[in-house]
Design a protein around this motif. Structure first.
Motif, PDB file in Angstrom:
ATOM      1  N   PRO A   1       0.829  -1.211   0.000  1.00  0.00           N
ATOM      2  CA  PRO A   1       0.000   0.000   0.000  1.00  0.00           C
ATOM      3  C   PRO A   1       0.861   1.258   0.000  1.00  0.00           C
ATOM      4  CG  PRO A   1       0.062  -0.936   2.193  1.00  0.00           C
ATOM      5  CD  PRO A   1       0.813  -1.890   1.292  1.00  0.00           C
ATOM      6  N   GLY A   2       0.436   2.243  -0.732  1.00  0.00           N
ATOM      7  CA  GLY A   2       1.128   3.534  -0.760  1.00  0.00           C
ATOM      8  C   GLY A   2       0.505   4.459   0.265  1.00  0.00           C
ATOM      9  N   ILE A   3       0.945   4.326   1.516  1.00  0.00           N
ATOM     10  CA  ILE A   3       0.369   5.112   2.604  1.00  0.00           C
ATOM     11  C   ILE A   3       0.465   6.611   2.301  1.00  0.00           C
ATOM     12  CG2 ILE A   3       0.508   5.645   5.068  1.00  0.00           C
ATOM     13  CD1 ILE A   3      -0.450   2.772   4.400  1.00  0.00           C
ATOM     14  N   ASP A   4       1.589   7.023   1.731  1.00  0.00           N
ATOM     15  CA  ASP A   4       1.749   8.438   1.404  1.00  0.00           C
ATOM     16  C   ASP A   4       0.717   8.892   0.368  1.00  0.00           C
ATOM     17  OD1 ASP A   4       2.915   6.836  -0.515  1.00  0.00           O
ATOM     18  OD2 ASP A   4       4.845   7.863  -0.514  1.00  0.00           O
ATOM     19  N   ARG A   5       0.398   8.022  -0.582  1.00  0.00           N
ATOM     20  CA  ARG A   5      -0.613   8.372  -1.586  1.00  0.00           C
ATOM     21  C   ARG A   5      -2.005   8.435  -0.973  1.00  0.00           C
ATOM     22  NH1 ARG A   5       1.232   5.251  -7.033  1.00  0.00           N
ATOM     23  NH2 ARG A   5       3.415   5.884  -6.948  1.00  0.00           N
TER      24      ARG A   5
ATOM     25  N   ASP B   1      -2.549  17.966  -4.002  1.00  0.00           N
ATOM     26  CA  ASP B   1      -2.291  17.629  -5.400  1.00  0.00           C
ATOM     27  C   ASP B   1      -0.901  17.048  -5.603  1.00  0.00           C
ATOM     28  OD1 ASP B   1      -4.789  18.561  -6.250  1.00  0.00           O
ATOM     29  OD2 ASP B   1      -4.046  20.621  -6.377  1.00  0.00           O
ATOM     30  N   ASN B   2      -0.005  17.248  -4.637  1.00  0.00           N
ATOM     31  CA  ASN B   2       1.374  16.811  -4.777  1.00  0.00           C
ATOM     32  C   ASN B   2       1.743  15.938  -3.581  1.00  0.00           C
ATOM     33  OD1 ASN B   2       4.239  16.645  -4.814  1.00  0.00           O
ATOM     34  ND2 ASN B   2       4.329  18.530  -6.019  1.00  0.00           N
TER      35      ASN B   2
ATOM     36  N   VAL C   1       2.790  15.553   1.760  1.00  0.00           N
ATOM     37  CA  VAL C   1       2.495  14.646   2.874  1.00  0.00           C
ATOM     38  C   VAL C   1       3.687  13.785   3.267  1.00  0.00           C
ATOM     39  CG1 VAL C   1       0.039  14.568   2.368  1.00  0.00           C
ATOM     40  CG2 VAL C   1       1.554  12.852   1.357  1.00  0.00           C
ATOM     41  N   ILE C   2       4.812  13.961   2.622  1.00  0.00           N
ATOM     42  CA  ILE C   2       6.022  13.213   2.962  1.00  0.00           C
ATOM     43  C   ILE C   2       6.836  14.066   3.926  1.00  0.00           C
ATOM     44  CG2 ILE C   2       8.179  12.239   2.070  1.00  0.00           C
ATOM     45  CD1 ILE C   2       6.687  11.578  -0.497  1.00  0.00           C
TER      46      ILE C   2
END
Length: 171
Positions: free
Chosen positions: A119-123, A132-133, A137-138
């Motif tokens: 899973p892409g938790i950041d996504r 949008d970017n 969130v990183i």
């Protein structure tokens, strides 16, 4: 955009067992990527077909609003399929043995069926926050030139470190 926007998360898709065009194999060879040679194809004789759309991969993705949130696949566990997939990517069996010797040896003795999904938790956080970017969130995003400005990476490497890692830099 701030706050959790769950009402906007309406377009969910679960994709599985979809075609993998042979052009992917050509791209893999060009970019030296091997991901698709590790995936199980159904059935294995389809690797001998001429029509690329006849090749179905045991892959799966979870997508929300066009953003891939999670991706996975059943990994190859059949030596013949692995050899055929590498051949489609332009690598003969000798190259396979040389570059992926440990994997090749392990497959000679048999590999159990295995799969995974990441899973892409950041996504997911990006969508929940309405950003949008993904860099928003990183915690420590890298710059466009792959530099971590918070840590000053990449940093200089000493000659001793290069020798310890058996790396020789050409000028």
């Amino acid at each position: 955009m701030h706050g959790i926007l769950l009402p906007n998360l309406t377009m969910w898709y679960y994709l599985q067992h979809y075609p993998v065009p042979l052009s992917f194999f050509a791209i893999m060879k060009e970019r030296h990527k091997y991901q698709h040679v590790y995936i199980v194809y159904a059935p294995s004789n389809l690797l001998e077909k001429e029509n690329p759309l006849d090749i179905i991969a045991y892959q799966y993705d979870i997508v929300c609003n066009g953003v891939e949130l999670s991706s996975g696949a059943v990994r190859n566990h059949d030596m013949d399929i692995m050899v055929k997939a590498f051949a489609l990517a332009g690598y003969d069996e000798e190259t396979l043995k040389r570059k992926f010797g440990a994997l090749y040896q392990a497959f000679r003795f048999g590999a159990p069926p295995h799969a995974g999904m990441a899973p892409g938790i950041d996504r997911i956080l990006m969508l929940l926050r309405g950003e949008d970017n993904i860099r928003e969130v990183i915690a420590f995003p890298m710059s466009g030139s792959a530099q971590d400005l918070m840590c000053g990476a990449p940093g200089d490497v000493t000659e001793l470190q290069l020798r310890e890692a058996h790396i020789r830099v050409r000028q």
